[in-house]
Design an enzyme around this catalytic site. Structure first.
Site, PDB file in Angstrom:
ATOM      1  CB  SER A  16      -0.924  -0.004   1.220  1.00 33.86           C
ATOM      2  OG  SER A  16      -1.806  -1.104   1.181  1.00 33.86           O
ATOM      3  CG  HIS A 438     -31.759   6.751  24.097  1.00 34.12           C
ATOM      4  ND1 HIS A 438     -30.987   6.018  24.971  1.00 34.12           N
ATOM      5  CD2 HIS A 438     -33.049   6.379  24.317  1.00 34.12           C
ATOM      6  CE1 HIS A 438     -31.775   5.252  25.693  1.00 34.12           C
ATOM      7  NE2 HIS A 438     -33.029   5.439  25.317  1.00 34.12           N
TER       8      HIS A 438
END
Length: 453
Positions: A16, A438
């Site tokens: 890479s 939430h």
């Protein structure tokens, strides 16, 4: 009079970091670039590291997901894992990615030599076929190689290089080591159906990570049925006639395993590259010593990625390769900032970390520590005991968040976002001012109001 060079840049290593450097130097800055890769384009990450490992993590996770689905009321018929069906699909995917790496480099104008290359001078490389090329700059991007203690190198055990090439799933496996690879592989093989023993000579797995994170991951490994044996080392290993292994440890036990995997670290892949002949300074572990611009003591020779042993992570190698090209061919000197680099360990559940551990922070800071440890809704509903951990290490005076550590499903994804906040210098007050999402696990990051210690 300037000498004639065959190439402006020659990159040794097709992983890479090297590919990024070659592509940018060629396509963005017009350099004449060549690279050599002796095995397969893509390097460790694509061929024998991050990519196949993560696909194995996905495969292993489906077994637990089926169990969880059954607990939620789904009628599930769970059979055995078909290792070779997975292997064939994995091989096809790695071939696809290798061809993409090759095609992208060639499309950028990079000449690829599919053979070994060594350094034969400050401006010279020699190919395996005997050709010698004159080059203006050399970039070493050969990555790392698995380390196996000398006493066991001829025992026929696996390393992370071979584990993806096996034609069978072992019924039992001994994994040696306590780092990223060892913990991940232990979880993978357990999830696929193997009986796993994880042996580590140190006090606790994931040395260098925050202690609370270490303890949570260790508890999760044990909770999954993995035999975790710390403060224990291998003393003898014998390959039996039937292919099994007989292993003896420092506790005096002798046991047999179908497979043994050494995940005992990786060392810089510099042996036989000719660097010493060219005068390149190496460290005690064989790493190429470089400055902030990835330049060695030989001005024409540079190095990026794991071979420098700075931070052994693929995104770091990519950033270093890009910075090298910008610096040397773009006339824009760029230093890579190696601080606050997020990382993830793909155990079950995953672990993610960015910034300082509590122990590191206490060396130079007065700190407050915020911890939330709980059973997530998804698994507590079915009675599972696995816990999540969210931890913030905060400078008491400036309120800056110095470190964030998470053990939870999807922690690798969560730590990437938390890494942005830590990198930009967010304070605990910034976290507190953010309204929670939430019901989620990650809302705990903004709901911890009182320090634990």
């Amino acid at each position: 009079m300037m000498p004639d060079f065959d190439y402006d840049l020659f990159v040794i290593g097709g992983g890479s970091g090297g590919v990024r450097a070659a592509r940018i130097a060629s396509s963005d800055y017009g350099a004449k670039v060549a690279m050599a890769e002796e095995y397969r384009m893509g390097g460790t990450c694509v061929i024998r590291g991050c990519v196949p490992k993560k696909l194995m993590v996905f495969a292993a996770g489906h077994g637990a997901a089926m169990d969880e689905g059954a607990a939620y009321g789904w009628q599930v018929e769970k059979g055995r894992f078909d290792w070779m069906a997975f292997r064939h699909r994995l091989d096809a995917e790695l071939n696809r990615l290798e061809s993409i790496y090759t095609r992208n480099a060639e499309s950028a104008g990079v000449t690829i030599f599919h053979q070994r290359a060594t350094v034969s001078g400050a401006h010279e490389v020699t190919l395996a076929d005997g050709r010698t090329l004159a080059v203006k700059h050399i970039l070493i991007a050969t990555g790392g190689t698995p380390f196996v203690p000398e006493a066991f190198r001829d025992a026929g055990a696996w390393t992370s290089n071979e584990v993806f090439l096996s034609d069978r799933l072992p019924a039992s496996i001994l994994v040696l080591g306590g780092g990223f690879i060892a913990c991940e592989m232990a979880g993978i093989f357990q999830g696929l159906g193997s009986q796993v023993t994880l042996m580590y000579r140190g006090r606790q797995v994931l040395r260098g990570f925050d202690e609370d994170l270490q303890e949570h991951v260790a508890a999760a490994l044990v909770g999954q049925g993995i035999g975790l044996e710390v403060n224990t080392d291998l003393t003898a290993l014998e390959r039996l006639e039937d292919g099994r292994f007989r292993a003896t440890d420092t506790q005096g036990r002798t046991r047999e395993f179908e497979a043994v995997l050494f995940a005992t670290g990786r060392t810089p892949n510099t042996a036989g590259l000719g660097l010493e002949t060219a005068g390149v300074a190496l460290g005690e572990g064989g790493e190429v010593i470089v400055d902030d611009y990835s330049q060695t003591n030989v001005p024409s020779i540079f190095a990026v990625g794991d071979v420098t042993n700075r931070i052994q992570l693929t995104p770091v190698a990519i950033r270093e390769g890009h910075a090298f090209a910008d610096t040397v061919f773009g006339g824009k000197p760029v230093k890579v900032d190696h601080s606050n680099v997020p990382s993830a360990v793909f155990t079950r559940p995953e672990a993610g970390s960015v910034g300082l551990t509590e122990a590191e922070a206490r060396k130079d800071h007065a700190v407050e520590v915020y911890i939330a440890s709980f059973r997530p809704m998804q698994t507590s509903f079915i009675g599972a005991e696995t816990k999540a951990l969210f931890k913030l290490v905060v400078d008491r005076d400036s309120r800056r968040v110095l470190g964030c550590h998470i053990v939870a499903p999807g922690a690798g994804e969560l730590i990437q976002i938390a890494g942005v906040a830590v990198k930009m210098g967010a304070t605990k007050d910034d976290f507190d001012a953010t309204i929670a999402v939430h019901p989620t696990m990650s809302e705990e990051l903004v709901l911890m109001k009182k320090p634990t210690r």
